[in-house]
Scaffold this motif. Structure first.
Motif, PDB file in Angstrom:
ATOM      1  N   UNK A 244       0.823  -1.202   0.000  1.00 33.76           N
ATOM      2  CA  UNK A 244       0.000   0.000   0.000  1.00 33.76           C
ATOM      3  C   UNK A 244       0.860   1.255   0.000  1.00 33.76           C
ATOM      4  N   UNK A 245       2.011   1.178   0.658  1.00 36.25           N
ATOM      5  CA  UNK A 245       2.935   2.312   0.635  1.00 36.25           C
ATOM      6  C   UNK A 245       3.404   2.579  -0.786  1.00 36.25           C
ATOM      7  N   UNK A 246       3.741   1.515  -1.515  1.00 38.96           N
ATOM      8  CA  UNK A 246       4.146   1.678  -2.910  1.00 38.96           C
ATOM      9  C   UNK A 246       3.020   2.298  -3.733  1.00 38.96           C
ATOM     10  N   UNK A 247       1.779   1.887  -3.460  1.00 43.13           N
ATOM     11  CA  UNK A 247       0.629   2.478  -4.154  1.00 43.13           C
ATOM     12  C   UNK A 247       0.510   3.966  -3.836  1.00 43.13           C
ATOM     13  N   UNK A 248       0.724   4.310  -2.576  1.00 43.71           N
ATOM     14  CA  UNK A 248       0.621   5.713  -2.144  1.00 43.71           C
ATOM     15  C   UNK A 248       1.652   6.579  -2.866  1.00 43.71           C
ATOM     16  N   UNK A 249       2.893   6.108  -2.905  1.00 46.64           N
ATOM     17  CA  UNK A 249       3.955   6.873  -3.563  1.00 46.64           C
ATOM     18  C   UNK A 249       3.696   6.964  -5.060  1.00 46.64           C
ATOM     19  N   UNK A 250       3.261   5.866  -5.643  1.00 39.27           N
ATOM     20  CA  UNK A 250       2.938   5.867  -7.066  1.00 39.27           C
ATOM     21  C   UNK A 250       1.846   6.882  -7.374  1.00 39.27           C
ATOM     22  N   UNK A 251       0.845   6.954  -6.508  1.00 36.86           N
ATOM     23  CA  UNK A 251      -0.227   7.917  -6.704  1.00 36.86           C
ATOM     24  C   UNK A 251       0.274   9.356  -6.686  1.00 36.86           C
ATOM     25  N   UNK A 252       1.237   9.646  -5.811  1.00 35.71           N
ATOM     26  CA  UNK A 252       1.804  10.996  -5.770  1.00 35.71           C
ATOM     27  C   UNK A 252       2.455  11.346  -7.100  1.00 35.71           C
ATOM     28  N   UNK A 253       3.181  10.378  -7.655  1.00 41.52           N
ATOM     29  CA  UNK A 253       3.838  10.623  -8.943  1.00 41.52           C
ATOM     30  C   UNK A 253       2.810  10.772 -10.059  1.00 41.52           C
ATOM     31  N   UNK A 254       1.818   9.879 -10.081  1.00 40.81           N
ATOM     32  CA  UNK A 254       0.825   9.901 -11.163  1.00 40.81           C
ATOM     33  C   UNK A 254      -0.001  11.181 -11.162  1.00 40.81           C
ATOM     34  N   UNK A 255      -0.079  11.850 -10.016  1.00 39.41           N
ATOM     35  CA  UNK A 255      -0.845  13.092  -9.950  1.00 39.41           C
ATOM     36  C   UNK A 255      -0.125  14.251 -10.619  1.00 39.41           C
ATOM     37  N   UNK A 256       1.114  14.038 -11.039  1.00 43.41           N
ATOM     38  CA  UNK A 256       1.896  15.098 -11.662  1.00 43.41           C
ATOM     39  C   UNK A 256       2.096  14.810 -13.145  1.00 43.41           C
ATOM     40  N   UNK A 257       1.900  15.827 -13.941  1.00 42.64           N
ATOM     41  CA  UNK A 257       2.140  15.699 -15.376  1.00 42.64           C
ATOM     42  C   UNK A 257       3.615  15.958 -15.668  1.00 42.64           C
ATOM     43  N   UNK A 258       4.049  15.510 -16.844  1.00 40.93           N
ATOM     44  CA  UNK A 258       5.430  15.760 -17.260  1.00 40.93           C
ATOM     45  C   UNK A 258       6.409  14.870 -16.531  1.00 40.93           C
ATOM     46  N   UNK A 259       7.678  15.141 -16.729  1.00 43.72           N
ATOM     47  CA  UNK A 259       8.708  14.352 -16.056  1.00 43.72           C
ATOM     48  C   UNK A 259       8.700  14.634 -14.564  1.00 43.72           C
ATOM     49  N   UNK A 260       9.018  13.591 -13.797  1.00 50.04           N
ATOM     50  CA  UNK A 260       9.061  13.696 -12.340  1.00 50.04           C
ATOM     51  C   UNK A 260      10.355  13.065 -11.848  1.00 50.04           C
ATOM     52  N   UNK A 261      11.007  13.756 -10.925  1.00 47.71           N
ATOM     53  CA  UNK A 261      12.201  13.221 -10.259  1.00 47.71           C
ATOM     54  C   UNK A 261      11.842  12.969  -8.803  1.00 47.71           C
ATOM     55  N   UNK A 262      11.728  11.685  -8.466  1.00 47.61           N
ATOM     56  CA  UNK A 262      11.315  11.255  -7.135  1.00 47.61           C
ATOM     57  C   UNK A 262      12.532  10.744  -6.376  1.00 47.61           C
TER      58      UNK A 262
END
Length: 207
Positions: free
Chosen positions: A12-30
């Motif tokens: 679920x933690x992985x899902x949570x972090x993935x959701x944060x990334x998916x909420x952003x358009x364009x390239x993301x540096x996590x």
């Protein structure tokens, strides 16, 4: 200030972090930051896999593959905690080869690995090109608030007692570096997502 703690499974933690990334358009540096005992690489691998399943190209980059050469890194000995914090990571190389190209306005051409610290020589990996919505997932220790240009940050926090308990004997010399990191770089206060990982198999989110 009310502090809430929400238990969560590693999946679920992985899902949570993935959701944060998916909420952003364009390239993301996590950046997923935490000591090895907290499992930042395992979380990065889960998040990378989920992002790809959802149609986002993702490259997992390990900070351990961007250390400085031994002649520089170990100048003050193999067990200097201050140098471990301040001088082991090749911040310039990580910016040049990964984080700057992965910026929204960057070329997208990133190098997944730079330096093999065990063999003390450069890797010969080819570059990979991230599309306009690609993601770099950087995983490792002591990453936050040290000039790395990232867009989202996750800090896997362990109390000093838990970190000491879960750190192998041969790595206990690093413990003062983690204490100084928490004190001077304050990752627990600045991360976008703070995860309590005294028990990595039973993490919890702190809000």
């Amino acid at each position: 200030m009310n502090v809430q703690v929400t238990p969560i499974s590693p999946e679920r933690l992985a899902d949570e972090v993935t959701g944060l990334v998916m909420s952003r358009a364009g390239r993301v540096r996590l950046a997923i930051d935490g000591p090895p005992a907290a499992g930042p690489q395992a979380l990065a691998d889960r998040v990378g896999a989920r992002l790809r399943e959802r149609g986002r190209a993702a490259v997992v980059v390990l900070a351990a593959d961007f250390l400085r050469p031994a002649s520089v890194r170990l100048e003050y000995g193999r067990e200097d905690p201050d140098e471990f914090l301040d001088g082991w990571l090749d911040v310039g190389g990580l910016r040049r080869e990964v984080l700057d190209p992965a910026a929204p306005e960057g070329s997208g051409r990133v190098l997944p690995r730079l330096w093999d610290a065990t063999a003390d020589r450069a890797y010969r990996d080819p570059y990979t090109t991230l599309p306009a919505d690609g993601v770099v997932v950087l995983a490792g220790a002591l990453l936050l608030n040290r000039g790395l240009p990232v867009d989202l940050t996750v800090h896997l926090h362990m109390t000093p007692a838990a970190l000491a308990r879960r750190t192998a004997d041969e790595a206990r010399w690093t413990l003062p570096a983690y204490a100084r990191y928490e004190r001077e770089h304050t990752p627990s206060e600045t991360a976008d997502l703070l995860v309590l990982t005294d028990h990595p198999d039973r993490p919890a989110l702190r809000h």
